[in-house]
Enzyme design. Structure first.
Site, PDB file in Angstrom:
ATOM      1  N   THR A 136      56.609  81.640  39.778  1.00  0.00           N
ATOM      2  CA  THR A 136      56.633  80.921  38.544  1.00  0.00           C
ATOM      3  C   THR A 136      55.441  80.229  38.296  1.00  0.00           C
ATOM      4  O   THR A 136      55.429  79.017  37.518  1.00  0.00           O
ATOM      5  CB  THR A 136      57.934  80.412  38.012  1.00  0.00           C
ATOM      6  OG1 THR A 136      58.130  79.323  39.114  1.00  0.00           O
ATOM      7  CG2 THR A 136      58.987  81.259  37.976  1.00  0.00           C
ATOM      8  N   GLY A 140      52.234  78.369  36.780  1.00  0.00           N
ATOM      9  CA  GLY A 140      51.650  78.557  35.930  1.00  0.00           C
ATOM     10  C   GLY A 140      52.231  79.307  34.567  1.00  0.00           C
ATOM     11  O   GLY A 140      51.608  79.326  33.594  1.00  0.00           O
ATOM     12  N   THR A 141      53.847  79.075  34.618  1.00  0.00           N
ATOM     13  CA  THR A 141      54.427  79.626  33.301  1.00  0.00           C
ATOM     14  C   THR A 141      54.379  78.673  32.267  1.00  0.00           C
ATOM     15  O   THR A 141      54.146  79.127  30.995  1.00  0.00           O
ATOM     16  CB  THR A 141      56.123  79.445  33.568  1.00  0.00           C
ATOM     17  OG1 THR A 141      56.179  78.195  34.133  1.00  0.00           O
ATOM     18  CG2 THR A 141      56.314  80.646  34.461  1.00  0.00           C
ATOM     19  N   GLY A 142      54.158  77.295  32.396  1.00  0.00           N
ATOM     20  CA  GLY A 142      53.954  76.505  31.026  1.00  0.00           C
ATOM     21  C   GLY A 142      52.676  76.511  30.511  1.00  0.00           C
ATOM     22  O   GLY A 142      52.391  76.514  29.350  1.00  0.00           O
ATOM     23  N   CYS A 143      51.475  76.611  31.550  1.00  0.00           N
ATOM     24  CA  CYS A 143      50.370  76.824  30.939  1.00  0.00           C
ATOM     25  C   CYS A 143      50.087  78.047  29.896  1.00  0.00           C
ATOM     26  O   CYS A 143      49.430  78.085  29.162  1.00  0.00           O
ATOM     27  CB  CYS A 143      49.253  76.883  32.106  1.00  0.00           C
ATOM     28  SG  CYS A 143      49.471  75.582  33.168  1.00  0.00           S
ATOM     29  N   LYS A 181      60.690  73.077  26.383  1.00  0.00           N
ATOM     30  CA  LYS A 181      60.623  74.348  27.428  1.00  0.00           C
ATOM     31  C   LYS A 181      61.958  74.395  28.230  1.00  0.00           C
ATOM     32  O   LYS A 181      62.476  73.318  28.730  1.00  0.00           O
ATOM     33  CB  LYS A 181      59.492  74.795  28.183  1.00  0.00           C
ATOM     34  CG  LYS A 181      58.310  74.780  27.149  1.00  0.00           C
ATOM     35  CD  LYS A 181      57.107  74.991  28.395  1.00  0.00           C
ATOM     36  CE  LYS A 181      56.607  73.523  28.792  1.00  0.00           C
ATOM     37  NZ  LYS A 181      55.412  73.498  29.514  1.00  0.00           N
TER      38      LYS A 181
HETATM   39  N1  LIG Z   1      62.677  82.056  35.815  1.00  0.00           N
HETATM   40  C1  LIG Z   1      62.357  82.182  34.727  1.00  0.00           C
HETATM   41  N2  LIG Z   1      62.851  83.268  33.878  1.00  0.00           N
HETATM   42  C2  LIG Z   1      62.817  83.446  32.593  1.00  0.00           C
HETATM   43  N3  LIG Z   1      61.874  82.363  31.783  1.00  0.00           N
HETATM   44  C3  LIG Z   1      61.236  81.464  32.396  1.00  0.00           C
HETATM   45  C4  LIG Z   1      61.782  81.024  34.040  1.00  0.00           C
HETATM   46  N4  LIG Z   1      61.064  80.115  34.017  1.00  0.00           N
HETATM   47  C5  LIG Z   1      60.476  79.676  32.974  1.00  0.00           C
HETATM   48  N5  LIG Z   1      60.660  80.476  32.217  1.00  0.00           N
HETATM   49  C6  LIG Z   1      60.082  80.174  30.714  1.00  0.00           C
HETATM   50  O1  LIG Z   1      58.773  79.885  30.669  1.00  0.00           O
HETATM   51  C7  LIG Z   1      58.303  79.136  29.988  1.00  0.00           C
HETATM   52  C8  LIG Z   1      57.535  77.878  30.598  1.00  0.00           C
HETATM   53  O2  LIG Z   1      58.968  77.064  30.846  1.00  0.00           O
HETATM   54  P1  LIG Z   1      58.654  76.048  31.952  1.00  0.00           P
HETATM   55  O3  LIG Z   1      58.627  76.786  33.366  1.00  0.00           O
HETATM   56  O4  LIG Z   1      60.085  75.089  32.025  1.00  0.00           O
HETATM   57  O5  LIG Z   1      57.418  75.353  31.915  1.00  0.00           O
HETATM   58  P2  LIG Z   1      56.641  74.533  32.920  1.00  0.00           P
HETATM   59  O6  LIG Z   1      55.831  75.463  33.815  1.00  0.00           O
HETATM   60  O7  LIG Z   1      55.743  73.621  32.052  1.00  0.00           O
HETATM   61  O8  LIG Z   1      57.498  73.723  33.771  1.00  0.00           O
HETATM   62  C9  LIG Z   1      59.370  78.948  29.172  1.00  0.00           C
HETATM   63  O9  LIG Z   1      59.369  79.773  28.063  1.00  0.00           O
HETATM   64  C10 LIG Z   1      60.723  79.204  29.873  1.00  0.00           C
HETATM   65  O10 LIG Z   1      61.909  79.528  29.348  1.00  0.00           O
HETATM   66  C1  LIG Z   2      44.963  72.754  36.861  1.00  0.00           C
HETATM   67  C2  LIG Z   2      46.509  72.851  36.617  1.00  0.00           C
HETATM   68  N1  LIG Z   2      47.126  72.925  35.235  1.00  0.00           N
HETATM   69  C3  LIG Z   2      48.142  72.877  35.382  1.00  0.00           C
HETATM   70  C4  LIG Z   2      49.117  73.176  36.183  1.00  0.00           C
HETATM   71  C5  LIG Z   2      50.833  73.342  35.917  1.00  0.00           C
HETATM   72  O1  LIG Z   2      50.993  74.403  36.060  1.00  0.00           O
HETATM   73  P1  LIG Z   2      52.602  75.173  35.680  1.00  0.00           P
HETATM   74  O2  LIG Z   2      52.346  75.672  34.479  1.00  0.00           O
HETATM   75  O3  LIG Z   2      53.118  75.989  36.663  1.00  0.00           O
HETATM   76  O4  LIG Z   2      53.262  73.733  35.465  1.00  0.00           O
HETATM   77  C6  LIG Z   2      48.784  73.522  37.668  1.00  0.00           C
HETATM   78  N2  LIG Z   2      49.541  73.709  38.638  1.00  0.00           N
HETATM   79  N3  LIG Z   2      47.403  73.567  37.590  1.00  0.00           N
END
Ligand SMILES: Nc1ncnc2c1ncn2[C@@H]1O[C@H](COP(=O)(O)OP(=O)(O)O)[C@@H](O)[C@H]1O
Ligand SMILES: Cc1ncc(COP(=O)(O)O)c(N)n1
Length: 273
Positions: free
Chosen positions: A208, A210-213, A175
């Site tokens: 942002t 929970g974006t990854g979840c 990601k």
């Molecule tokens: N500020 C943002 N604007 C647009 N897309 C985003 C933004 N931050 C994250 N994303 C998208 O959200 C998804 C999760 O990515 P990321 O945030 O790197 O994961 P995590 O939450 O695990 O760190 C990916 O598709 C990424 O491209």
């Molecule tokens: C219980 C739990 N699981 C996963 C995440 C990661 O969240 P994110 O998608 O923002 O990295 C979190 N903050 N809490």
């Protein structure tokens, strides 16, 4: 009517923006029946993680057994697994139920910096869980930990994806959200043969959480419905873009994404036509 079912094996986020709460909301929005096996309880809000209370491996196993022996699941997502006991127990259950559509979101650090995976458990992820994964969805810091390499360029991401594939994962999604000072974010998919790139405009927002979840849950829901890996990732990118774009201004810190934005936009476009 055939009901698509998805199981999330992950932590509980009391704030509702990440963890099994984000997963179940996402499954529901994508018309997939969601079930959960909780691995840890976290006391969490938009200001951070205030407490982590892991369950025993036995408690996790019994939840999974209850689902696998009755309802079954078309796709499985793993999120926060916290320690190697839980990781090994979950891996065993995946083998027992012969689940093949397994999406591993290798959750390590919450955005506020709290550790959601013990350091000793990284090897368990690599040795036990990744060989069972159809898709793994690390962010860049997680990919660095899993591969032992630093990732600065797109070439580095391609190299990291190949290393993760060599650990047994059939498809790797790295990601792009953690890339600093770039307006275009690129999520990279590697299927063992070719690379695909999903580019999005960076949305300037602090919300942002929970974006990854949410992204990995959307992939899981689409896989549960029988879609291809590529189409599932493509839909998940659209889902998370809408969820971030229409972010929820709630809480005093990093707010959650909006899990109903994607479907709301689709309904609005139908009314327009
Ligand atoms: N500020 C943002 N604007 C647009 N897309 C985003 C933004 N931050 C994250 N994303 C998208 O959200 C998804 C999760 O990515 P990321 O945030 O790197 O994961 P995590 O939450 O695990 O760190 C990916 O598709 C990424 O491209
Ligand atoms: C219980 C739990 N699981 C996963 C995440 C990661 O969240 P994110 O998608 O923002 O990295 C979190 N903050 N809490």
């Amino acid at each position: 009517m055939s009901i698509s079912k998805a199981l999330t094996i992950a932590g509980s986020d009391s704030g509702g923006g990440a963890g099994i709460q984000a997963d179940l909301k996402t499954f529901q929005e994508l018309n997939v029946y969601g079930m959960s096996a909780i691995t840890a309880i976290t006391a969490q809000n938009t200001l951070g993680v205030h407490g982590v209370f892991p369950l025993t491996a036995e408690a996790v196993v019994q939840q999974i057994e209850a689902i696998g022996s009755d309802l079954g699941a078309d796709a499985i997502k793993t999120g926060m697994l916290f320690n190697s006991e839980i990781i090994e127990a979950v891996s065993e259950q995946i083998k027992i139920f012969n689940w093949s559509k397994v999406i591993v979101d290798p959750v390590m650090i919450a955005k506020g910096g709290a550790s959601l995976l013990q350091d000793e458990a990284v090897e368990a992820v690599k040795n036990h869980l990744l060989p069972l994964a159809l898709i793994v969805t690390p962010n860049i810091p997680e990919a660095e930990v899993l591969t032992g390499m630093k990732i600065h360029t797109l070439d580095d991401r391609r190299a990291a994806a190949e290393i993760l594939h060599s650990l047994g994962v059939k498809n790797v999604v790295i990601k792009g959200g953690h890339v600093e000072n770039e307006n275009q974010l690129v999520d990279l998919l590697y299927d063992g043969t070719e690379f695909s790139y999903f580019s999005s405009e960076r949305i300037e927002t602090k919300n942002t959480h929970g974006t990854g979840c949410t992204f990995a849950a959307a992939i899981t829901a689409e896989m549960a419905k029988g879609n291809t890996v590529y189409h599932s990732v493509e839909t998940a990118v659209s889902f998370i873009q809408e969820a971030i774009k229409e972010d929820l201004e709630i809480g005093q810190g990093h707010g959650p994404t909006n899990h109903w934005a994607y479907q709301q936009k689709k309904r609005q476009s139908l009314h327009v036509e």
